[in-house]
Enzyme design. Sequence first.
Site, short mmCIF file in Angstrom:
data_model
loop_
_atom_site.label_atom_id
_atom_site.label_comp_id
_atom_site.label_asym_id
_atom_site.label_seq_id
_atom_site.Cartn_x
_atom_site.Cartn_y
_atom_site.Cartn_z
NE ARG A 165 -4.07 -1.92 0.35
CZ ARG A 165 -4.08 -3.16 -0.13
NH1 ARG A 165 -3.06 -3.60 -0.85
NH2 ARG A 165 -5.10 -3.95 0.09
CB SER A 239 -9.20 -1.38 3.81
OG SER A 239 -9.55 -2.66 3.35
CD GLU A 338 -6.04 0.97 1.92
OE1 GLU A 338 -5.72 0.00 2.60
OE2 GLU A 338 -6.73 0.88 0.89
C1 LIG Z 1 -15.44 -0.60 -2.03
C2 LIG Z 1 -13.95 -0.34 -2.15
C3 LIG Z 1 -13.06 -1.39 -2.22
C4 LIG Z 1 -11.68 -1.17 -2.34
N1 LIG Z 1 -10.85 -2.23 -2.43
C5 LIG Z 1 -9.51 -2.03 -2.57
C6 LIG Z 1 -8.63 -3.15 -2.68
O1 LIG Z 1 -9.04 -4.31 -2.69
N2 LIG Z 1 -7.29 -2.89 -2.81
C7 LIG Z 1 -6.81 -1.62 -2.86
O2 LIG Z 1 -5.59 -1.45 -3.00
N3 LIG Z 1 -7.63 -0.54 -2.78
C8 LIG Z 1 -8.95 -0.71 -2.64
N4 LIG Z 1 -9.80 0.37 -2.52
C9 LIG Z 1 -9.24 1.73 -2.54
C10 LIG Z 1 -9.26 2.39 -3.96
O3 LIG Z 1 -10.15 1.74 -4.81
C11 LIG Z 1 -7.88 2.40 -4.60
O4 LIG Z 1 -6.93 3.01 -3.75
C12 LIG Z 1 -7.88 3.12 -5.95
O5 LIG Z 1 -6.64 2.96 -6.59
C13 LIG Z 1 -8.18 4.62 -5.81
O6 LIG Z 1 -8.40 5.12 -7.10
P1 LIG Z 1 -9.08 6.53 -7.33
O7 LIG Z 1 -8.97 6.85 -8.78
O8 LIG Z 1 -10.45 6.52 -6.77
O9 LIG Z 1 -8.12 7.46 -6.49
P2 LIG Z 1 -8.49 8.77 -5.63
O10 LIG Z 1 -9.26 8.34 -4.42
O11 LIG Z 1 -9.11 9.80 -6.48
O12 LIG Z 1 -7.03 9.24 -5.20
C14 LIG Z 1 -6.26 8.43 -4.36
C15 LIG Z 1 -4.83 9.00 -4.33
O13 LIG Z 1 -4.25 8.90 -5.64
C16 LIG Z 1 -3.85 10.18 -6.10
N5 LIG Z 1 -4.08 10.19 -7.54
C17 LIG Z 1 -5.21 9.79 -8.19
N6 LIG Z 1 -5.03 9.87 -9.52
C18 LIG Z 1 -3.78 10.36 -9.72
C19 LIG Z 1 -3.02 10.68 -10.87
N7 LIG Z 1 -3.49 10.52 -12.12
N8 LIG Z 1 -1.76 11.21 -10.71
C20 LIG Z 1 -1.26 11.39 -9.45
N9 LIG Z 1 -1.93 11.07 -8.32
C21 LIG Z 1 -3.18 10.57 -8.46
C22 LIG Z 1 -4.70 11.17 -5.33
O14 LIG Z 1 -4.07 12.45 -5.27
C23 LIG Z 1 -4.78 10.48 -3.98
O15 LIG Z 1 -3.58 10.73 -3.27
C24 LIG Z 1 -11.19 0.16 -2.40
C25 LIG Z 1 -12.10 1.24 -2.35
C26 LIG Z 1 -13.46 0.99 -2.24
C27 LIG Z 1 -14.42 2.16 -2.20
#
Ligand SMILES: Cc1cc2nc3c(=O)[nH]c(=O)nc-3n(C[C@H](O)[C@H](O)[C@H](O)COP(=O)(O)OP(=O)(O)OC[C@H]3O[C@@H](n4cnc5c(N)ncnc54)[C@H](O)[C@@H]3O)c2cc1C
Length: 345
Positions: A165, A239, A338
């Site tokens: 992570r 999480s 997280e």
């Molecule tokens: C129901 C549920 C289940 C999940 N299960 C998992 C799992 O099994 N495993 C897991 O690892 N995660 C899980 N997650 C967490 C999440 O899905 C991941 O961390 C995912 O990668 C976040 O993507 P996002 O585009 O929504 O990022 P955001 O929430 O929009 O951003 C997260 C971080 O990434 C940065 N960021 C986003 N895009 C960029 C970019 N293009 N350039 C630079 N920085 C950027 C943001 O600034 C922030 O710091 C889960 C979430 C939910 C809601």
Amino acid sequence: MALSIVHDAPLRALNSFGVAAQAERLISLDDEAQLPELHAALADGPAPFVLGGGSNVLFTANVPGTVLRVALRGVRMLGEDGDAVTVEAAAGENWDALVRWSLAQGLCGLENLSMIPGTVGAAPIQNIGAYGVELREVFDSLDAVDLRTGEPARFSAADCAFHYRDSTFKHGDAARWLIVRVRLRLSRTPRLRLSYGELGQRLHEAGIDAPGASDVAAIVRRIRTERLPDPARLGNAGSFFQNPIVPAAFGNGFCAAHPAAPTYPATLGDAPALKLSAAWLIERCGWKGIRDGDAGVDARHALVLVNHGVASGAQLLALATRIRESVHARFGVWLETEPVLVPAR
Ligand SMILES: Cc1cc2nc3c(=O)[nH]c(=O)nc-3n(C[C@H](O)[C@H](O)[C@H](O)COP(=O)(O)OP(=O)(O)OC[C@H]3O[C@@H](n4cnc5c(N)ncnc54)[C@H](O)[C@@H]3O)c2cc1C
């Protein structure tokens, strides 16, 4: 097409917790051709908060400054090298859509990472992982832009410094990097990873004794649907806490005191360590299923904080703080959050 810029923009629909907050300025980047205009719009200001799908973020208050929403699109196969196929996807692509697309092309490697919400560009940030596989295992490289200078840069897997992570993009002056595209190395031949949890057993129960990658993806989807609340119905960010990794000496004492606790071998730097189950710790402290106003802990999964309606980010954070403190008081372990807390604390 000109950049979309909105002032005092509502963020509720842009985060999976569904918490209400406003961005002083919301810029949406739809096309790489807009990068020079973006650079001009950000000139001399503080670094923006880069937003993907908002599924790993908790807005604890209104966001001063700029939120930069990444909506870049495009997926293509770059080339084949024997069994290996390199795929390139733009940062704003939906991660799970990429997983489905890769399976439809007969490509393997992403099946265990099915149904993780969010965008491709966010996947390297915390080295997304699920069911025994992490992004780093299929990662090739990524392209980013330095938001301070407008200069492009390429990051190899080594440059990204992936850990559990974690990556280089969570440290130092990481806010300067906008990831614009990610390349993955997938394979034509399945190398299935079924050792984690109940994957193998569930395939067996389904009568699938010679599974393909799509079978694994289908089982992962089924388990996730059973275990995790759907953010479209119950706001959450998956999480809320990471599984803590503790030094071996502490871990041995913990195991002796709590022989029923699930633990997994891990490392801290090069030293042997133990990964504990944050869900187990939280459940033992009695938090599973509790509700304080509209902020709560999911009844099925103690690691998942949920928004039952109109909880604010501050209320969810206050609940998380109480959980952390009680786990520390009982087990001597501080849980790390997280999701990213915005504004930064
Ligand atoms: C129901 C549920 C289940 C999940 N299960 C998992 C799992 O099994 N495993 C897991 O690892 N995660 C899980 N997650 C967490 C999440 O899905 C991941 O961390 C995912 O990668 C976040 O993507 P996002 O585009 O929504 O990022 P955001 O929430 O929009 O951003 C997260 C971080 O990434 C940065 N960021 C986003 N895009 C960029 C970019 N293009 N350039 C630079 N920085 C950027 C943001 O600034 C922030 O710091 C889960 C979430 C939910 C809601």
